[in-house]
Design a protein around this motif. Structure first.
Motif, PDB file in Angstrom:
ATOM      1  N   HIS A 153       0.840  -1.205   0.000  1.00 34.74           N
ATOM      2  CA  HIS A 153       0.000   0.000   0.000  1.00 34.74           C
ATOM      3  C   HIS A 153       0.876   1.257   0.000  1.00 34.74           C
ATOM      4  CE1 HIS A 153      -3.633  -2.300   0.424  1.00 34.74           C
ATOM      5  NE2 HIS A 153      -4.336  -1.188   0.422  1.00 34.74           N
ATOM      6  N   ILE A 154       1.912   1.256   0.815  1.00 35.27           N
ATOM      7  CA  ILE A 154       2.807   2.419   0.880  1.00 35.27           C
ATOM      8  C   ILE A 154       3.465   2.656  -0.475  1.00 35.27           C
ATOM      9  CG2 ILE A 154       4.919   3.353   1.946  1.00 35.27           C
ATOM     10  CD1 ILE A 154       2.457   3.315   3.835  1.00 35.27           C
ATOM     11  N   THR A 155       3.988   1.601  -1.104  1.00 35.68           N
ATOM     12  CA  THR A 155       4.672   1.774  -2.392  1.00 35.68           C
ATOM     13  C   THR A 155       3.720   2.203  -3.501  1.00 35.68           C
ATOM     14  OG1 THR A 155       4.514  -0.585  -2.919  1.00 35.68           O
ATOM     15  CG2 THR A 155       6.552   0.182  -1.842  1.00 35.68           C
ATOM     16  N   HIS A 156       2.432   2.027  -3.299  1.00 34.24           N
ATOM     17  CA  HIS A 156       1.437   2.499  -4.268  1.00 34.24           C
ATOM     18  C   HIS A 156       0.817   3.834  -3.845  1.00 34.24           C
ATOM     19  CE1 HIS A 156       1.759  -1.714  -5.604  1.00 34.24           C
ATOM     20  NE2 HIS A 156       1.560  -1.163  -6.783  1.00 34.24           N
ATOM     21  N   GLY A 157       1.445   4.504  -2.869  1.00 36.05           N
ATOM     22  CA  GLY A 157       1.017   5.847  -2.495  1.00 36.05           C
ATOM     23  C   GLY A 157      -0.116   5.937  -1.506  1.00 36.05           C
ATOM     24  N   SER A 158      -0.405   4.860  -0.807  1.00 40.08           N
ATOM     25  CA  SER A 158      -1.509   4.859   0.152  1.00 40.08           C
ATOM     26  C   SER A 158      -1.008   4.600   1.565  1.00 40.08           C
ATOM     27  CB  SER A 158      -2.530   3.781  -0.221  1.00 40.08           C
ATOM     28  OG  SER A 158      -3.138   4.068  -1.447  1.00 40.08           O
ATOM     29  N   PRO A 159      -0.950   5.628   2.423  1.00 38.91           N
ATOM     30  CA  PRO A 159      -0.589   5.406   3.822  1.00 38.91           C
ATOM     31  C   PRO A 159      -1.665   4.567   4.510  1.00 38.91           C
ATOM     32  CG  PRO A 159      -1.291   7.669   3.477  1.00 38.91           C
ATOM     33  CD  PRO A 159      -1.281   7.014   2.136  1.00 38.91           C
ATOM     34  N   VAL A 160      -1.299   3.950   5.622  1.00 31.48           N
ATOM     35  CA  VAL A 160      -2.181   3.014   6.318  1.00 31.48           C
ATOM     36  C   VAL A 160      -2.217   3.386   7.801  1.00 31.48           C
ATOM     37  CG1 VAL A 160      -2.486   0.587   6.971  1.00 31.48           C
ATOM     38  CG2 VAL A 160      -1.601   1.167   4.694  1.00 31.48           C
ATOM     39  N   ILE A 161      -3.411   3.405   8.389  1.00 32.77           N
ATOM     40  CA  ILE A 161      -3.545   3.594   9.836  1.00 32.77           C
ATOM     41  C   ILE A 161      -3.477   2.214  10.479  1.00 32.77           C
ATOM     42  CG2 ILE A 161      -5.064   4.318  11.719  1.00 32.77           C
ATOM     43  CD1 ILE A 161      -6.216   6.420   9.780  1.00 32.77           C
ATOM     44  N   VAL A 162      -2.632   2.089  11.510  1.00 33.12           N
ATOM     45  CA  VAL A 162      -2.528   0.821  12.228  1.00 33.12           C
ATOM     46  C   VAL A 162      -2.908   1.020  13.694  1.00 33.12           C
ATOM     47  CG1 VAL A 162      -0.803  -0.225  10.709  1.00 33.12           C
ATOM     48  CG2 VAL A 162      -0.042   1.152  12.654  1.00 33.12           C
ATOM     49  N   GLY A 163      -3.493  -0.015  14.265  1.00 30.53           N
ATOM     50  CA  GLY A 163      -3.766  -0.062  15.693  1.00 30.53           C
ATOM     51  C   GLY A 163      -2.672  -0.845  16.372  1.00 30.53           C
ATOM     52  N   VAL A 164      -2.060  -0.258  17.387  1.00 32.49           N
ATOM     53  CA  VAL A 164      -0.942  -0.874  18.101  1.00 32.49           C
ATOM     54  C   VAL A 164      -1.177  -0.721  19.603  1.00 32.49           C
ATOM     55  CG1 VAL A 164       0.684  -0.399  16.229  1.00 32.49           C
ATOM     56  CG2 VAL A 164       0.443   1.249  18.086  1.00 32.49           C
ATOM     57  N   GLN A 165      -0.279  -1.247  20.396  1.00 35.00           N
ATOM     58  CA  GLN A 165      -0.284  -0.990  21.825  1.00 35.00           C
ATOM     59  C   GLN A 165       0.587   0.240  22.086  1.00 35.00           C
ATOM     60  OE1 GLN A 165      -2.921  -3.448  22.155  1.00 35.00           O
ATOM     61  NE2 GLN A 165      -2.211  -2.922  24.180  1.00 35.00           N
ATOM     62  N   THR A 166       0.199   1.092  23.009  1.00 32.08           N
ATOM     63  CA  THR A 166       0.960   2.283  23.345  1.00 32.08           C
ATOM     64  C   THR A 166       2.387   1.901  23.702  1.00 32.08           C
ATOM     65  OG1 THR A 166      -1.060   3.326  24.140  1.00 32.08           O
ATOM     66  CG2 THR A 166       1.021   4.326  24.818  1.00 32.08           C
ATOM     67  N   ASP A 167       3.346   2.589  23.133  1.00 33.98           N
ATOM     68  CA  ASP A 167       4.776   2.338  23.326  1.00 33.98           C
ATOM     69  C   ASP A 167       5.175   0.904  22.987  1.00 33.98           C
ATOM     70  OD1 ASP A 167       5.307   4.961  24.144  1.00 33.98           O
ATOM     71  OD2 ASP A 167       4.776   4.489  26.217  1.00 33.98           O
ATOM     72  N   MET A 168       4.364   0.222  22.184  1.00 31.12           N
ATOM     73  CA  MET A 168       4.617  -1.151  21.745  1.00 31.12           C
ATOM     74  C   MET A 168       4.694  -2.140  22.907  1.00 31.12           C
ATOM     75  SD  MET A 168       4.536  -0.679  18.619  1.00 31.12           S
ATOM     76  CE  MET A 168       4.146   0.990  18.164  1.00 31.12           C
ATOM     77  N   ALA A 169       4.172  -1.765  24.072  1.00 27.23           N
ATOM     78  CA  ALA A 169       4.176  -2.636  25.251  1.00 27.23           C
ATOM     79  C   ALA A 169       2.881  -3.451  25.278  1.00 27.23           C
ATOM     80  CB  ALA A 169       4.318  -1.804  26.522  1.00 27.23           C
ATOM     81  N   THR A 170       2.948  -4.677  25.737  1.00 27.21           N
ATOM     82  CA  THR A 170       1.774  -5.551  25.723  1.00 27.21           C
ATOM     83  C   THR A 170       0.784  -5.249  26.842  1.00 27.21           C
ATOM     84  OG1 THR A 170       2.961  -7.208  27.015  1.00 27.21           O
ATOM     85  CG2 THR A 170       3.009  -7.444  24.611  1.00 27.21           C
ATOM     86  N   ASN A 171       1.179  -4.483  27.833  1.00 30.34           N
ATOM     87  CA  ASN A 171       0.294  -4.217  28.969  1.00 30.34           C
ATOM     88  C   ASN A 171      -0.284  -2.807  28.940  1.00 30.34           C
ATOM     89  OD1 ASN A 171       2.698  -2.918  29.463  1.00 30.34           O
ATOM     90  ND2 ASN A 171       2.725  -3.366  31.658  1.00 30.34           N
ATOM     91  N   THR A 172      -0.389  -2.213  27.773  1.00 35.55           N
ATOM     92  CA  THR A 172      -0.879  -0.844  27.663  1.00 35.55           C
ATOM     93  C   THR A 172      -2.156  -0.793  26.850  1.00 35.55           C
ATOM     94  OG1 THR A 172       0.459  -0.444  25.693  1.00 35.55           O
ATOM     95  CG2 THR A 172       1.459   0.107  27.821  1.00 35.55           C
TER      96      THR A 172
END
Length: 191
Positions: A129-148
């Motif tokens: 998607h990025i290489t075709h010009g489309s940014p992507v919204i991702v859902g993650v854990q805050t600070d990449m920590a599993t307990n957040t």
């Protein structure tokens, strides 16, 4: 590697030489202000739950070639409060949003009728998607920590060691609306 909702790989292997860097010029907007601040341990911190709406607003700015400001967050919060059950503006610190809320914001308020969510993309899918010009919204854990708590941000690029081949050792570049009010893009959680 599969990306599931609320997780994404961001590596810290920045010292190596990259064969290919793809970066989209998505305008950066912090999720704060407009909300208030609080003092914790002698440090002043912004209080905001606007990461999701702010990520959508950065996409709108990218697609329409402008740099949004915090007034856009207030407008999005107002729309969400009027259209999403349980969403309140809370003095413009926002409320917790889910991916479905962000899809509705993108489609119904900003007119991006092709917006959708998925929970089964790989890193390669995002790279494509990025290489075709489309940014992507991702859902993650805050600070990449599993307990957040959950957090949204925009993937805006990649640095890959082997041109066209994406591996776990490569770097995902993000605009993280909650990480900094001045720095963008971010290459991993330590920056």
């Amino acid at each position: 590697m599969m990306i599931r909702a609320k997780s994404v790989l961001i590596t810290l292997s920045l010292a190596k030489c990259f064969a290919s860097t793809v970066t989209l010029t998505v305008p950066f907007l912090p999720q704060h202000p407009p909300g208030p601040t609080k003092v914790v341990g002698g440090k002043t911190l912004w209080v905001s739950e606007n990461c999701g709406p702010t990520s959508v607003i950065m996409m709108v700015g990218y697609r329409n070639a402008f740099s949004p400001d915090s007034d856009w967050i207030k407008t999005a919060d107002d729309w969400l409060a009027a259209n999403i059950k349980g969403y309140v503006t809370n003095g413009y610190i926002g409320s917790v949003t889910g991916a479905d809320d962000l899809v509705r914001l993108a489609k119904e308020f900003y007119g991006f009728t092709n917006a959708y969510k998925t929970n089964d993309w790989t890193v390669l899918d995002i790279y494509n998607h990025i290489t075709h010009g489309s940014p992507v919204i991702v859902g993650v854990q805050t600070d990449m920590a599993t307990n957040t708590t959950g957090h949204f941000m925009a993937v805006t690029g990649f640095e890959v060691a082997t041109d066209g081949i994406v591996t776990d050792d490569d770097t995902i570049i993000v605009n993280d609306p909650g990480h900094s009010i001045t720095a963008s893009p971010h290459r991993g959680p330590s920056q």
